[in-house]
Design a protein around this motif. Structure first.
Motif, PDB file in Angstrom:
ATOM      1  N   HIS A  96       5.509  40.308 -31.160  1.00 49.49           N
ATOM      2  CA  HIS A  96       6.173  39.435 -32.139  1.00 49.49           C
ATOM      3  C   HIS A  96       5.436  39.407 -33.483  1.00 49.49           C
ATOM      4  O   HIS A  96       6.029  39.055 -34.501  1.00 49.49           O
TER       5      HIS A  96
ATOM      6  N   GLU B  88      13.485  38.661 -30.280  1.00 51.77           N
ATOM      7  CA  GLU B  88      13.161  38.603 -28.854  1.00 51.77           C
ATOM      8  C   GLU B  88      13.362  39.961 -28.189  1.00 51.77           C
ATOM      9  O   GLU B  88      12.594  40.354 -27.315  1.00 51.77           O
TER      10      GLU B  88
ATOM     11  N   HIS C 198       3.814  40.310 -25.226  1.00 52.56           N
ATOM     12  CA  HIS C 198       5.064  39.882 -25.874  1.00 52.56           C
ATOM     13  C   HIS C 198       4.762  39.172 -27.198  1.00 52.56           C
ATOM     14  O   HIS C 198       5.368  39.472 -28.232  1.00 52.56           O
TER      15      HIS C 198
ATOM     16  N   GLU D 263       4.545  32.843 -31.018  1.00 46.14           N
ATOM     17  CA  GLU D 263       3.922  33.886 -31.832  1.00 46.14           C
ATOM     18  C   GLU D 263       3.648  33.474 -33.274  1.00 46.14           C
ATOM     19  O   GLU D 263       3.880  34.258 -34.186  1.00 46.14           O
TER      20      GLU D 263
HETATM   21 ZN   LIG Z   1       9.467  35.868 -27.676  1.00 46.23          ZN
END
Ligand SMILES: [Zn+2]
Length: 312
Positions: free
Chosen positions: A283, A302, A279, A250
């Motif tokens: 981030h 996370e 995801h 990210e």
């Molecule tokens: Zn991640």
């Protein structure tokens, strides 16, 4: 992880990459302010051959290399300093080269998290400081280079047959999110807020790009609404690279994705690809806009990214 003696304010990075030689020539300029009484600046630097160091424009001869740290003596006192390091490197980590015969296209990309960026530029390689980043990448003509933030200039490089791409990110980020990628790419731009850029190997069809990235805007809009916080930057870029180390990373504004998530075949199940895209987008808020002070808290990045990615 040590606490800080300095507040890093900005990083100006200028790298020229030789893809055949798998090496680079670089110049990094840090502006920083002392947080207390400090007589030296410590930068993390591994695999770097230091050519010269200056502080506020004056050459420093007494710098020392201690393991993966570069120690630069400075006069004690208040006020902002500028530390410039010129170097060359043949990175053994942090920067990865791909190309024929094993790969379809020539490219180079970086992966900073967690402490790998020190292999291609000297910096404060902990997550407890944030600074603005301006990155120039010089590569052979015909390749596309990207870095954090928006493109501010594209001009002939110093060496014949090269192009220098310069990007700027005005919102401060931590060191491990600094990233570049360059290669035989095509860039598919979707205008809007933010501008979307899908960076894919040349030869990737429009249909594949559309199929792979079609939910990106809806993910960004959904999370901005859910979180009550707009996406922080003017551009969001997804760079599909060959033989990536993970599913995705990210980097602020410039997510790197494994090209496994390019849906070249219409019958492929898109669940896994969308899961990774969402995801990495989550981030951009959790990890990038706000982050953790030390590695032991990384599960927070996370955890939030996994939760909010799944909410989409
Ligand atoms: Zn991640």
């Amino acid at each position: 992880m040590p606490d800080r003696d300095w507040d890093f304010v900005s990083l100006e990075l200028d790298v020229a990459i030789d893809l055949e030689d798998r090496s680079l020539t670089g110049r990094a300029v840090h502006r920083l302010r002392p947080l207390g009484v400090a007589s030296e600046v410590v930068l993390h630097a591994a695999d770097l051959d230091i050519v010269s160091v200056t502080v506020d424009g004056a050459a420093v001869e007494a710098w020392r290399s201690l393991g993966d740290r570069l120690v630069v003596p400075v006069a004690v006192g208040p006020g902002e300093r500028s530390v410039e390091v010129r170097y060359t490197a043949r990175p053994t980590a942090g920067m990865y080269f791909r190309g024929p015969p094993g790969d379809a296209v020539r490219e180079v990309w970086t992966q900073g998290e967690d402490e790998e960026n020190r292999h291609w530029f000297p910096g404060w390689d902990y997550p407890n400081d944030r600074f603005t980043v301006r990155t120039a990448v010089t590569v052979p003509d015909g390749l596309v280079a990207v870095a954090n933030g928006a493109l501010v200039s594209k001009a002939p490089g110093r060496a014949a047959g090269t192009t220098r791409w310069e990007y700027a990110l005005e919102t401060p980020i931590v060191n491990y999110l600094v990233a570049i990628a360059a290669g035989e790419y095509r860039v598919v731009v979707e205008p809007g807020t933010p501008t979307l850029e899908h960076v894919v190997p040349v030869g990737t069809s429009d249909a594949t790009v559309e199929r792979s990235t079609r939910e990106t805007r809806s993910m960004l809009d959904y999370l901005a609404r859910l979180l009550g916080t707009p996406y922080p930057w003017t551009v969001y870029r997804q760079v599909y690279v060959q033989r990536f180390l993970y599913g995705g990373m990210e980097n602020a504004t410039t997510t790197v994705l494994a090209d496994d998530y390019l849906l070249r075949d219409p019958v492929l199940d898109r669940y896994n690809a969308d899961f990774v895209l969402a995801h990495e987008i989550a981030h951009q808020w959790f990890g990038d806009l706000v982050g953790v002070y030390g590695w032991r808290d990384l599960w927070l990045n996370e955890g939030f990214a996994t939760y909010y990615g799944n909410r989409w």
